[in-house]
Design an enzyme around this catalytic site. Structure first.
Site, short mmCIF file in Angstrom:
data_model
loop_
_atom_site.label_atom_id
_atom_site.label_comp_id
_atom_site.label_asym_id
_atom_site.label_seq_id
_atom_site.Cartn_x
_atom_site.Cartn_y
_atom_site.Cartn_z
N HIS A 409 0.90 -1.21 -0.03
CA HIS A 409 0.03 -0.01 0.18
C HIS A 409 0.85 1.12 -0.02
O HIS A 409 2.05 1.04 0.32
CB HIS A 409 -0.90 0.20 1.28
CG HIS A 409 -0.23 0.19 2.59
ND1 HIS A 409 -1.07 0.41 3.74
CD2 HIS A 409 0.83 -0.29 2.98
CE1 HIS A 409 -0.23 0.41 4.72
NE2 HIS A 409 0.79 0.18 4.26
N GLU A 410 0.35 2.34 -0.42
CA GLU A 410 0.91 3.76 -0.55
C GLU A 410 1.93 3.57 -1.56
O GLU A 410 3.07 4.38 -1.35
CB GLU A 410 1.52 3.99 0.93
CG GLU A 410 0.37 4.16 2.14
CD GLU A 410 -0.85 5.24 1.54
OE1 GLU A 410 -0.73 6.20 0.79
OE2 GLU A 410 -1.78 4.88 1.87
N GLY A 411 1.82 2.70 -2.51
CA GLY A 411 2.48 2.60 -3.49
C GLY A 411 3.57 1.59 -3.53
O GLY A 411 4.26 1.33 -2.55
N GLN A 416 7.52 2.69 -6.19
CA GLN A 416 8.50 3.24 -5.54
C GLN A 416 9.81 3.48 -6.30
O GLN A 416 10.50 4.39 -6.24
CB GLN A 416 8.66 2.98 -3.96
CG GLN A 416 7.21 3.37 -3.22
CD GLN A 416 6.78 4.52 -2.98
OE1 GLN A 416 7.61 5.57 -3.13
NE2 GLN A 416 5.63 4.68 -2.58
#
Length: 563
Positions: A409-411, A416
């Protein structure tokens, strides 16, 4: 508190005079919900929700570095419960930056008081990280004030998207206003509360935000993860269809605003990964000291007593490597928080800009490196406990399940990595990478004043040189498709180089403390972990850099029928 009880609880289904199992489960759920409400109130009452905010909003202006360090205790104790305040603090921070005075008073102040919780609503059922393809739309509300819209669409994977832990939920929704251009440049950001708020601050009617489904997860079960429908007509606030939303800032700048929250959340994800890895490491360390199995390898006979498993070399290997991952990762998180402080409070504009640029470069590493290697520490913890670690009799299996979310999650790891190699190290003409290299070489100059870290300094100097040369080689002639093909390996190599740099700082600090204040287990442990990282971990960067520099097209040229 066991998050699995929340995941499995159901409403009562029996009308018999005796309690059924469903009744008991529901009562357990209700008790856990009340306990979480009490935790929320205590957390808010001591000022932790607004700790880093200005005094005028009820904050105590605590440095980000201190607040981040404190919050890892909560993440380690219960990552799922801590997600609600983490999201809320990031939500409030965004609105403080871009919201109007009225929006701050209406939504942020109740968040800092713990009465409202916040979310971020980006992804959709068929659109994960490809945010330029968002289909959620917003239409100006003909009967509303300027900046009021009716929002229609569906959002997926929304953590904390619905629950009964707070009076209201403040959704920050990424949507395309009617008539705006396709792609990310046409996205705007809207406040879409679960309940509308009256002028006097009291809750009004229910907004047209509907819980359509819960995602049943491998771990992190105490945080609801939801599918939300906006504007499907289940509720019709103010007698009209569509969820009422309030534009944040300017139209078309929603994604740039959302990155304010996302970058904060990415540091939070890295911190959570460190906390979970650290928790598992400490559990494994305690178990290894208590559990007796086998005998020493020193040649003593079979009649000698069994020894604690911490005396076995392989167990020590797993524990020391885990220590290097979690304490190295913690150093990275706190360094990032320090940069965040400096980007806001440094004496000169140039120093603030320098800190902000360095933090931009490091953010993909801050999010991803602890997510990968903190999880490895949790893997080691299960292995140290053996069969017992694979059961629910110990916490280490849940810690692993919880931490497995962080590389996603969050990339994701891959996203990333592309962000680091494809954007961050080349933005501003490579100035951010130049600053990072300067900072690392400054530590090398400091280490040169003594002799005890010469070998480590030499190894780090070689890795830093490779960061520069490999980055230049990748972008010298390669097209983006080929340049980014091995971005994930590049992130691993640069990440390990950064952690080695931070371990050199910690090792030198611990050695200096021994000289000035005497020996201690803490200081010896820091030195041992630092030397382990240089002997066993940093050498891996050589082959990683070689692979990136050679630019193999293993994946670009792969015929997918081979898979």
């Amino acid at each position: 508190m066991n998050d699995q009880n929340l995941d499995n609880a159901v409403p009562p289904a029996s009308t018999d005079s005796l309690l059924s199992s469903a009744d008991i489960e529901f009562l357990l759920y209700d008790w856990l919900r009340v306990e979480k409400l009490c935790e929320r109130e205590r957390f808010a009452d001591v000022g932790l929700l607004s700790a880093t905010m200005d005094e005028e909003i009820g904050g105590i202006q605590l440095p980000q570095t201190v607040a981040t360090a404190c919050f890892t205790w909560f993440q380690s104790a219960n990552i799922a419960t801590s997600s609600y305040p983490m999201l809320t603090m990031a939500n409030a921070s965004l609105l403080l930056e871009y919201g109007t005075d009225e929006q701050i008073e209406t939504f942020v102040r109740p968040e800092t008081e713990g009465r409202f919780f916040g979310t971020m609503c980006l992804s959709e059922p068929e659109i994960g990280s490809s945010l330029g393809d968002v289909t959620t739309r917003a239409v100006p509300d003909p009967g509303g004030d300027e900046g009021t819209y009716r929002v229609h669409g569906t959002k997926m994977w929304i953590s904390g998207g619905d629950h009964e832990l707070s009076e209201n939920i403040v959704h920050l929704v990424l949507a395309r206003a009617e008539g705006d251009v396709p792609g990310t440049k046409g996205l705007s950001l809207f406040i879409v509360p679960k309940h509308l708020v009256n002028n006097d601050g009291s809750l009004g009617e229910r907004n047209d935000v509907v819980l359509s489904g819960l995602n049943h997860k491998m771990g992190w079960r105490g945080t609801t993860n939801t599918l939300l429908n906006f504007g499907e007509g289940t509720h019709t606030p103010h007698g009209s269809g569509g969820a009422i939303g309030y534009l944040v800032g300017e139209r078309g700048k929603g994604l740039s605003y959302m990155f304010h929250m996302m970058n904060s959340a990415r540091i939070g994800v890295g911190a959570g990964a460190v906390a979970l890895g650290y928790h598992g490491y400490l559990d494994a360390l305690r178990y290894a000291r208590e559990r007796r199995q086998g005998r020493s390898d020193d040649g003593r006979g079979k009649d000698s007593p069994q020894v604690p498993i911490i005396e076995h070399a392989d167990v020590r290997r797993m524990l020391l490597s885990s220590k290097s991952y979690v304490e190295g990762g913690l150093g990275l998180i706190l360094y990032a928080a320090t940069l965040l402080d400096e980007s806001e409070t440094a004496d000169t504009e140039a120093d603030r800009a320098r800190a902000a640029l360095l933090l931009d470069v490091l953010t993909p590493i801050v999010k991803t490196w602890p997510s990968v290697w903190g999880l490895k520490a949790n893997d080691h913890a299960i292995q140290v406990l053996g069969g017992a670690g694979y059961t629910r009799d110990h916490a280490v299996e849940q810690l692993y399940r919880d931490n497995r979310l962080n590389p996603i999650h969050e990339g994701t790891h891959g996203i990333q990595a592309k962000d680091l190699l494809g954007r961050k190290v080349i933005m501003a003409g490579g100035e951010g990478l130049k600053i990072l290299v300067e900072e690392m070489r400054s530590t090398l100059a400091e280490a040169a004043a003594g002799a005890s870290w010469n070998a480590e300094s030499g190894a780090l100097a070689e890795a830093i040189d490779r960061v520069e040369t490999v980055t230049a080689a990748v972008w010298k002639s390669a097209e983006p498709v080929h340049a980014l093909e091995n971005a994930w390996t590049y992130l691993e190599a640069v990440g390990h180089t950064v952690i080695a740099w931070l371990w050199l700082q910690q090792g030198m600090a611990a050695e200096a403390a021994v000289r000035s204040r005497g020996d201690s287990a803490l200081r010896r442990g820091k030195i041992a972990a630092a030397r382990y990282f240089f002997v066993h971990e940093l050498p891996q960067t050589g082959p990683w850099f070689d692979l990136v520099e050679s630019g193999p097209s293993t994946f670009t040229n792969l015929d997918d029928t081979c898979l």
